[in-house]
Write a protein that holds these residues in place. Structure first.
Motif, PDB file in Angstrom:
ATOM      1  N   HIS A   1       0.863  -4.377   3.848  1.00 13.48           N
ATOM      2  CA  HIS A   1      -0.797  -4.490   4.689  1.00 13.48           C
ATOM      3  C   HIS A   1      -1.200  -5.789   5.458  1.00 13.48           C
ATOM      4  O   HIS A   1      -1.984  -5.870   6.013  1.00 13.48           O
ATOM      5  CB  HIS A   1      -1.730  -3.874   3.582  1.00 13.48           C
ATOM      6  CG  HIS A   1      -2.285  -2.725   3.540  1.00 13.48           C
ATOM      7  ND1 HIS A   1      -3.528  -2.149   3.301  1.00 13.48           N
ATOM      8  CD2 HIS A   1      -1.870  -1.706   4.568  1.00 13.48           C
ATOM      9  CE1 HIS A   1      -3.856  -1.013   3.472  1.00 13.48           C
ATOM     10  NE2 HIS A   1      -2.866  -0.783   4.433  1.00 13.48           N
TER      11      HIS A   1
ATOM     12  N   HIS B   1       0.676   4.955   0.585  1.00 15.19           N
ATOM     13  CA  HIS B   1      -0.170   6.021   1.197  1.00 15.19           C
ATOM     14  C   HIS B   1      -0.106   7.121   0.503  1.00 15.19           C
ATOM     15  O   HIS B   1       0.825   7.580  -0.239  1.00 15.19           O
ATOM     16  CB  HIS B   1       0.441   6.008   2.980  1.00 15.19           C
ATOM     17  CG  HIS B   1       0.006   5.115   3.783  1.00 15.19           C
ATOM     18  ND1 HIS B   1      -0.223   5.290   4.996  1.00 15.19           N
ATOM     19  CD2 HIS B   1      -0.220   3.812   3.379  1.00 15.19           C
ATOM     20  CE1 HIS B   1      -0.631   4.220   5.505  1.00 15.19           C
ATOM     21  NE2 HIS B   1      -0.722   2.975   4.609  1.00 15.19           N
TER      22      HIS B   1
ATOM     23  N   GLU C   1       3.704   0.394   2.582  1.00 13.16           N
ATOM     24  CA  GLU C   1       3.488  -0.351   3.643  1.00 13.16           C
ATOM     25  C   GLU C   1       3.004  -1.790   3.413  1.00 13.16           C
ATOM     26  O   GLU C   1       2.550  -1.923   2.219  1.00 13.16           O
ATOM     27  CB  GLU C   1       2.137   0.376   4.763  1.00 13.16           C
ATOM     28  CG  GLU C   1       1.909  -0.462   5.812  1.00 13.16           C
ATOM     29  CD  GLU C   1       0.462   0.230   6.468  1.00 13.16           C
ATOM     30  OE1 GLU C   1       0.677   0.747   7.653  1.00 13.16           O
ATOM     31  OE2 GLU C   1      -0.321   0.422   5.806  1.00 13.16           O
TER      32      GLU C   1
ATOM     33  N   HIS D   1       0.645  -1.238   0.042  1.00 15.99           N
ATOM     34  CA  HIS D   1      -0.060   0.020  -0.093  1.00 15.99           C
ATOM     35  C   HIS D   1       0.953   1.237   0.063  1.00 15.99           C
ATOM     36  O   HIS D   1       1.730   1.423   0.820  1.00 15.99           O
ATOM     37  CB  HIS D   1      -0.912   0.010   1.159  1.00 15.99           C
ATOM     38  CG  HIS D   1      -1.702   1.336   1.211  1.00 15.99           C
ATOM     39  ND1 HIS D   1      -2.670   1.549   2.364  1.00 15.99           N
ATOM     40  CD2 HIS D   1      -2.374   1.706   0.373  1.00 15.99           C
ATOM     41  CE1 HIS D   1      -3.185   2.505   2.193  1.00 15.99           C
ATOM     42  NE2 HIS D   1      -3.280   2.910   0.971  1.00 15.99           N
TER      43      HIS D   1
HETATM   44 CU   LIG Z   1      -1.649   1.244   4.215  1.00 10.32          CU
END
Ligand SMILES: [Cu+2]
Length: 81
Positions: free
Chosen positions: A67, A36, A65, A34
């Motif tokens: 997840h 952001h 990230e 992910h």
């Molecule tokens: Cu995230």
């Protein structure tokens, strides 16, 4: 970029505002990535590349990230032009 043992190399990616960015990630284990800020997601599987392609129109520092474990792998830094 490669993800091994929960760490991404390189840990930080620097681009400039307005750049067309393509992040290619490989991982040694299945992973939901992910980015952001841009709110982009991709799935990385061992032996298969995950690709995030976007125009860097938002400046700042954004976490990348994992997840599945909710840990930060690294960051994308978008510098104003
Ligand atoms: Cu995230």
């Amino acid at each position: 970029m490669a993800i091994e043992d929960g760490a991404m190399g390189p840990a930080e990616i620097n681009v400039e505002e307005g750049d067309q960015v393509t992040l290619r990630l490989t991982s040694d284990h299945p992973l939901e990535i992910h980015l952001h800020g841009y709110n982009l997601e991709a799935e990385a599987l061992p032996g298969e590349e995950a690709v995030l392609s976007f125009e860097a129109e938002i400046t700042g520092r954004f976490e990348i990230e994992d997840h599945d474990t909710e840990t930060a792998l690294g960051a994308l830094l978008v510098q104003p032009r």
